[in-house]
Design a protein around this motif. Structure first.
Motif, mmCIF file in Angstrom:
data_model
loop_
_atom_site.group_PDB
_atom_site.id
_atom_site.type_symbol
_atom_site.label_atom_id
_atom_site.label_comp_id
_atom_site.label_asym_id
_atom_site.label_seq_id
_atom_site.Cartn_x
_atom_site.Cartn_y
_atom_site.Cartn_z
ATOM 1 N N GLU A 188 -55.220 -30.340 23.199
ATOM 2 C CA GLU A 188 -54.126 -29.529 22.663
ATOM 3 C C GLU A 188 -54.536 -28.789 21.396
ATOM 4 O O GLU A 188 -54.049 -27.693 21.120
ATOM 5 N N ARG A 189 -55.456 -29.375 20.638
ATOM 6 C CA ARG A 189 -55.922 -28.700 19.416
ATOM 7 C C ARG A 189 -56.659 -27.415 19.720
ATOM 8 O O ARG A 189 -56.742 -26.516 18.888
ATOM 9 N N GLY B 296 -44.209 -24.982 28.864
ATOM 10 C CA GLY B 296 -44.555 -26.390 28.717
ATOM 11 C C GLY B 296 -45.915 -26.654 28.091
ATOM 12 O O GLY B 296 -46.220 -27.790 27.737
ATOM 13 N N ARG B 297 -46.744 -25.628 27.940
ATOM 14 C CA ARG B 297 -48.062 -25.828 27.324
ATOM 15 C C ARG B 297 -47.905 -26.075 25.832
ATOM 16 O O ARG B 297 -47.030 -25.495 25.180
ATOM 17 N N ARG B 298 -48.765 -26.935 25.321
ATOM 18 C CA ARG B 298 -48.702 -27.292 23.904
ATOM 19 C C ARG B 298 -49.987 -26.897 23.191
ATOM 20 O O ARG B 298 -51.077 -26.989 23.756
ATOM 21 N N PHE B 299 -49.820 -26.470 21.952
ATOM 22 C CA PHE B 299 -50.972 -26.201 21.094
ATOM 23 C C PHE B 299 -50.786 -27.006 19.820
ATOM 24 O O PHE B 299 -49.719 -26.959 19.186
ATOM 25 N N SER B 300 -51.800 -27.765 19.469
ATOM 26 C CA SER B 300 -51.727 -28.604 18.279
ATOM 27 C C SER B 300 -52.646 -28.061 17.195
ATOM 28 O O SER B 300 -53.799 -27.719 17.463
ATOM 29 N N HIS B 301 -52.128 -27.972 15.992
ATOM 30 C CA HIS B 301 -52.965 -27.596 14.852
ATOM 31 C C HIS B 301 -53.726 -28.805 14.319
ATOM 32 O O HIS B 301 -54.520 -28.682 13.391
ATOM 33 N N PHE C 99 -42.570 -24.893 14.259
ATOM 34 C CA PHE C 99 -43.428 -25.943 14.800
ATOM 35 C C PHE C 99 -42.772 -27.311 14.696
ATOM 36 O O PHE C 99 -41.909 -27.537 13.836
ATOM 37 N N ASP C 100 -43.212 -28.228 15.551
ATOM 38 C CA ASP C 100 -42.873 -29.637 15.386
ATOM 39 C C ASP C 100 -43.774 -30.221 14.314
ATOM 40 O O ASP C 100 -44.999 -30.072 14.380
ATOM 41 N N ILE C 101 -43.165 -30.890 13.338
ATOM 42 C CA ILE C 101 -43.926 -31.609 12.312
ATOM 43 C C ILE C 101 -43.623 -33.085 12.522
ATOM 44 O O ILE C 101 -42.510 -33.553 12.233
ATOM 45 N N TYR D 17 -47.004 -26.810 18.622
ATOM 46 C CA TYR D 17 -46.078 -25.816 19.170
ATOM 47 C C TYR D 17 -46.028 -25.979 20.677
ATOM 48 O O TYR D 17 -47.066 -26.146 21.333
ATOM 49 N N THR D 18 -44.827 -25.948 21.254
ATOM 50 C CA THR D 18 -44.648 -26.047 22.700
ATOM 51 C C THR D 18 -44.081 -24.731 23.219
ATOM 52 O O THR D 18 -43.012 -24.291 22.777
#
Length: 219
Positions: free
Chosen positions: A173-174, A61-66, A89-91, A56-57
């Motif tokens: 990012e995770r 501009g910060r990103r969080f990654s699952h 979310f981006d997949i 997710y952005t």
């Protein structure tokens, strides 16, 4: 008959329906997107095999990654299908991925005809929700070093897939932090002898010592 059994029956029904249906098989490569954050859902995707990352952005501009997931018979787009809202979310494919393209109207028809599929989808979403909330709550309530250590231990015990990103910024990012903050937390764990680094990969150095550290943080 329990909810679990009904959901298992529903999963068998949807798997057989997709296997026997006239759904397009699409081969995707690393870097391709199944879904993009903010887009309007047109189709759902049934992933047959491969790896994907979910991120997710934010507007700043910060990103969080699952993280990266090894997938087999996994449905994507189900939340937006039910809510009618844009994709959250981006997949992104992290390697070769095989997917079946499922039109929304076809799934709507199946749900009307096969109530067990609806029960499976409900349980599937509930499991996903609990897993995400578990991670998010832990990230908020405990220090970053604790979260990194806990993640490594779960992978060591086989409770999570043994997958890490080799690039530090993607690992950061995770955990929803900058690369600098992530490196500092990892250094703390290395200095305490709780983890070790082989190449670019972190591993548990002393399982018993790491478990004691986590227990102390939880008190």
């Amino acid at each position: 008959m329990t909810i679990k059994t009904l959901a298992q029956n529903g999963h068998k029904e949807v798997t057989q329906w997709i296997k026997n249906g006239p759904f397009v098989l699409r081969r995707m490569e690393a870097g391709d997107y199944l879904l993009r954050q903010g887009q309007i859902l047109e189709h759902l995707y049934w992933v047959e095999d491969g790896f994907c990352t979910v991120s997710y952005t934010a507007a700043n501009g910060r990103r969080f990654s699952h993280g990266r997931f090894s997938l087999e018979y996994r449905l994507y787009g189900e939340i937006e299908f039910l809510t009618g809202k844009p994709v959250q979310f981006d997949i992104r494919c992290d390697g070769d991925v095989s997917v079946r393209v499922i039109p929304k109207a076809d799934l709507e028809t199946l749900l009307a005809q096969k109530p067990h599929v609806g029960i499976w989808l409900s349980q599937y979403l509930a499991d996903t929700y609990q897993g995400v909330m578990d991670r998010v709550t832990t990230h908020f309530m405990y220090p970053l070093a604790y979260n990194i250590a806990k993640d490594l231990l779960l992978r060591e015990l086989g409770n999570k897939p043994p997958l890490q990103f080799e690039r530090v910024f993607r690992e950061a990012e995770r955990f929803g932090c900058s690369e600098r903050v992530y490196r500092r937390a990892v250094s703390q764990l290395l200095e305490q002898g709780l983890v070790e680094k082989t190449g670019r990969v972190l591993k548990v150095a002393d399982k018993d010592k790491l478990e004691r550290y986590l227990a102390e943080e939880e008190q």
